[in-house]
Design an enzyme around this catalytic site. Structure first.
Site, PDB file in Angstrom:
ATOM      1  NE  ARG A  65      -3.882  -1.839   2.563  1.00  0.00           N
ATOM      2  CZ  ARG A  65      -3.811  -3.062   3.098  1.00  0.00           C
ATOM      3  NH1 ARG A  65      -2.704  -3.455   3.703  1.00  0.00           N
ATOM      4  NH2 ARG A  65      -4.840  -3.874   3.055  1.00  0.00           N
ATOM      5  CE  LYS A  86      -7.737  -0.769   5.336  1.00  0.00           C
ATOM      6  NZ  LYS A  86      -8.374  -0.917   4.034  1.00  0.00           N
ATOM      7  CG  HIS A 133      -6.498  -7.841   1.318  1.00  0.00           C
ATOM      8  ND1 HIS A 133      -7.171  -6.648   1.458  1.00  0.00           N
ATOM      9  CD2 HIS A 133      -6.071  -7.878   0.044  1.00  0.00           C
ATOM     10  CE1 HIS A 133      -7.155  -5.996   0.317  1.00  0.00           C
ATOM     11  NE2 HIS A 133      -6.480  -6.714  -0.564  1.00  0.00           N
TER      12      HIS A 133
END
Length: 142
Positions: free
Chosen positions: A5, A32, A115
């Site tokens: 990212r 994240k 993810h």
């Protein structure tokens, strides 16, 4: 290419890079969801990063810096990508889709992409119109 990212990329410090002749990786410390992870680097990525760091004469701890010798911003990365005909999200999407289409294990793709859910990976495995046409064309092919 790592599929990282942009927000994680700009947060990298030099100390987050581990490179040798045979392998290399980046440590994403606060990705994240405040998750930490390690991303392997292929030989070309290692060479490019090493060349870049050899040219730097500053002591800034940031791995990537702007022309003003400050940590590069998310917007600057987006601008540089767009200037060269790329989009940060599309580039990441292409990386993940490429792994899915290469038949890589979902758990490996999930780890590389950061993810938290395998369901997110399944979005990248949606067949394209070309995939569907190829499947139909191959039904009775011998």
């Amino acid at each position: 290419m790592t599929g990282i990212r942009v927000s994680d990329l700009v947060a990298l410090d030099r100390l987050d890079l581990d490179v040798s002749d045979l392998k290399g990786s980046l440590i994403v410390r606060l990705g994240k969801g405040n998750k930490e992870g390690t991303l392997p680097l292929n030989v070309e990525a290692r060479r490019v990063i090493e060349r870049y760091l050899e040219e730097r004469t500053d002591s800034n701890p940031a791995l990537f810096i702007s022309s003003r010798q400050e940590r590069i911003s998310i917007r600057s990365v987006q601008y540089l990508l767009e200037k060269n005909g790329h989009n940060a999200h599309q580039t990441r999407h292409s990386f993940i889709t490429g792994l899915v289409r290469a038949g890589e294990d979902i758990s490996v793709i999930q780890s590389l992409s950061g993810h938290s859910s395998a369901d997110m990976i399944l979005r990248y495995s949606m067949p394209s119109e070309e995939d569907k046409q190829k499947a139909v064309d191959n039904i009775f092919k011998d």
